[in-house]
Design a protein around this motif. Structure first.
Motif, PDB file in Angstrom:
ATOM      1  N   VAL A  10       0.860  -1.182   0.000  1.00  0.00           N
ATOM      2  CA  VAL A  10       0.000   0.000   0.000  1.00  0.00           C
ATOM      3  C   VAL A  10       0.894   1.229   0.000  1.00  0.00           C
ATOM      4  O   VAL A  10       1.795   1.357   0.838  1.00  0.00           O
ATOM      5  N   TYR A  11       0.640   2.118  -0.952  1.00  0.00           N
ATOM      6  CA  TYR A  11       1.362   3.381  -1.033  1.00  0.00           C
ATOM      7  C   TYR A  11       0.372   4.515  -0.830  1.00  0.00           C
ATOM      8  O   TYR A  11      -0.642   4.596  -1.521  1.00  0.00           O
ATOM      9  N   ARG A  12       0.681   5.379   0.139  1.00  0.00           N
ATOM     10  CA  ARG A  12      -0.149   6.556   0.425  1.00  0.00           C
ATOM     11  C   ARG A  12       0.605   7.796  -0.052  1.00  0.00           C
ATOM     12  O   ARG A  12       1.826   7.874   0.070  1.00  0.00           O
ATOM     13  N   TYR A  13      -0.147   8.750  -0.580  1.00  0.00           N
ATOM     14  CA  TYR A  13       0.424   9.968  -1.141  1.00  0.00           C
ATOM     15  C   TYR A  13      -0.163  11.161  -0.393  1.00  0.00           C
ATOM     16  O   TYR A  13      -1.292  11.578  -0.669  1.00  0.00           O
ATOM     17  N   PRO A  14       0.584  11.702   0.574  1.00  0.00           N
ATOM     18  CA  PRO A  14       0.069  12.771   1.427  1.00  0.00           C
ATOM     19  C   PRO A  14      -0.267  14.043   0.647  1.00  0.00           C
ATOM     20  O   PRO A  14       0.461  14.457  -0.255  1.00  0.00           O
ATOM     21  N   GLY A  15      -1.395  14.622   1.035  1.00  0.00           N
ATOM     22  CA  GLY A  15      -1.771  15.941   0.545  1.00  0.00           C
ATOM     23  C   GLY A  15      -2.299  16.013  -0.879  1.00  0.00           C
ATOM     24  O   GLY A  15      -2.442  17.103  -1.412  1.00  0.00           O
ATOM     25  N   VAL A  16      -2.576  14.878  -1.499  1.00  0.00           N
ATOM     26  CA  VAL A  16      -3.091  14.899  -2.868  1.00  0.00           C
ATOM     27  C   VAL A  16      -4.588  14.574  -2.857  1.00  0.00           C
ATOM     28  O   VAL A  16      -5.122  14.078  -1.873  1.00  0.00           O
TER      29      VAL A  16
ATOM     30  N   HIS B   4      -8.107  12.617  -4.420  1.00  0.00           N
ATOM     31  CA  HIS B   4      -8.471  11.217  -4.660  1.00  0.00           C
ATOM     32  C   HIS B   4      -7.940  10.687  -5.993  1.00  0.00           C
ATOM     33  O   HIS B   4      -7.261   9.665  -6.028  1.00  0.00           O
ATOM     34  N   LEU B   5      -8.229  11.335  -7.097  1.00  0.00           N
ATOM     35  CA  LEU B   5      -7.805  10.868  -8.426  1.00  0.00           C
ATOM     36  C   LEU B   5      -6.529  11.583  -8.881  1.00  0.00           C
ATOM     37  O   LEU B   5      -6.452  12.126  -9.975  1.00  0.00           O
ATOM     38  N   PHE B   6      -5.502  11.524  -8.055  1.00  0.00           N
ATOM     39  CA  PHE B   6      -4.297  12.323  -8.285  1.00  0.00           C
ATOM     40  C   PHE B   6      -3.521  11.946  -9.542  1.00  0.00           C
ATOM     41  O   PHE B   6      -2.686  12.712 -10.006  1.00  0.00           O
ATOM     42  N   THR B   7      -3.764  10.774 -10.134  1.00  0.00           N
ATOM     43  CA  THR B   7      -3.044  10.418 -11.363  1.00  0.00           C
ATOM     44  C   THR B   7      -3.730  10.949 -12.618  1.00  0.00           C
ATOM     45  O   THR B   7      -3.162  10.868 -13.703  1.00  0.00           O
ATOM     46  N   ASP B   8      -4.937  11.490 -12.492  1.00  0.00           N
ATOM     47  CA  ASP B   8      -5.704  11.964 -13.647  1.00  0.00           C
ATOM     48  C   ASP B   8      -5.413  13.443 -13.895  1.00  0.00           C
ATOM     49  O   ASP B   8      -5.855  14.302 -13.135  1.00  0.00           O
ATOM     50  N   PRO B   9      -4.676  13.761 -14.972  1.00  0.00           N
ATOM     51  CA  PRO B   9      -4.311  15.162 -15.209  1.00  0.00           C
ATOM     52  C   PRO B   9      -5.483  16.054 -15.614  1.00  0.00           C
ATOM     53  O   PRO B   9      -5.321  17.269 -15.690  1.00  0.00           O
ATOM     54  N   ASP B  10      -6.647  15.470 -15.835  1.00  0.00           N
ATOM     55  CA  ASP B  10      -7.804  16.250 -16.278  1.00  0.00           C
ATOM     56  C   ASP B  10      -8.770  16.622 -15.160  1.00  0.00           C
ATOM     57  O   ASP B  10      -9.847  17.145 -15.432  1.00  0.00           O
ATOM     58  N   VAL B  11      -8.396  16.339 -13.907  1.00  0.00           N
ATOM     59  CA  VAL B  11      -9.264  16.701 -12.785  1.00  0.00           C
ATOM     60  C   VAL B  11      -8.472  17.529 -11.779  1.00  0.00           C
ATOM     61  O   VAL B  11      -7.231  17.473 -11.752  1.00  0.00           O
ATOM     62  N   PRO B  12      -9.162  18.291 -10.938  1.00  0.00           N
ATOM     63  CA  PRO B  12      -8.462  19.135  -9.952  1.00  0.00           C
ATOM     64  C   PRO B  12      -7.603  18.347  -8.960  1.00  0.00           C
ATOM     65  O   PRO B  12      -6.667  18.900  -8.386  1.00  0.00           O
TER      66      PRO B  12
END
Length: 187
Positions: free
Chosen positions: A151-157, A159-167
């Motif tokens: 499991v990898y957690r990404y602080p401060g991002v 929900h859909l942080f890999t999608d460049p088309d969403v905020p």
């Protein structure tokens, strides 16, 4: 090389999913990106949930099953958010699955795990859809059932942080997630 079936999020089959598939293909993998909705993708998450409600979860799962009919038995099941849940739901019907690659959502149930199943999960920290205590319980149950879970957690991002088309997008976290995902797929 792996065969990967990549399921989209509640938004539908968006350009970000197709770009992700292209990145995986560029790394030497075969990738299928089934359209579980059969209609144009939503522009907002609330519109995506409305589409899911209109189409129905059972139809979505039936379309996922249909997409998997011609996939090799050892295909990697992967998904974004809702698609991670779909990938996990298909695990029970695909005991030879080589692995689960889950982006932005948990998936899979302990009773569907075969010993040694490789699972990789990438989540925002915190994630509004995946509370930490629920993720911890899911991880404990999957591990107890014999899965090898990372499991990898990404602080401060978002929900859909890999999608460049969403905020929610976060370029640095997305690169780290894709690097880890590619390493998982070659392992």
């Amino acid at each position: 090389m792996r065969h990967i079936v990549l399921f989209h999020s509640v938004y539908g089959l968006r350009p970000a999913v197709l770009r992700a598939a292209d990145e995986l293909r560029a790394a030497g993998h075969e990738v299928a990106t089934p359209d579980l909705y059969g209609v144009p993708a939503a522009d907002t998450v609330s519109d995506g949930f409305a589409l899911l409600d209109e189409i129905g979860q059972e139809v979505v799962l039936d379309r996922a099953r249909a997409a998997l009919r011609d996939a090799p038995a050892d295909a990697v099941l992967a998904g974004f958010s809702m698609g991670a849940g779909v990938a996990g739901a298909m695990l029970a019907e695909r005991p030879d699955t080589a692995g689960l690659l889950l982006l932005h959502g948990t998936g899979g149930a302990p009773e569907a795990v075969r010993p040694g199943l490789r699972v990789q999960l990438h989540l925002a920290d915190p994630d509004e859809y995946e509370p930490q205590d629920e993720v911890d319980e899911w991880r404990r149950a999957m591990t107890a059932a014999g899965a090898a879970v990372d499991v990898y957690r990404y602080p401060g991002v978002g929900h859909l942080f890999t999608d460049p088309d969403v905020p929610d997008h976060d370029a640095r976290a997305a690169v780290r997630a894709w690097d880890r995902s590619l390493a998982f797929l070659t392992g």
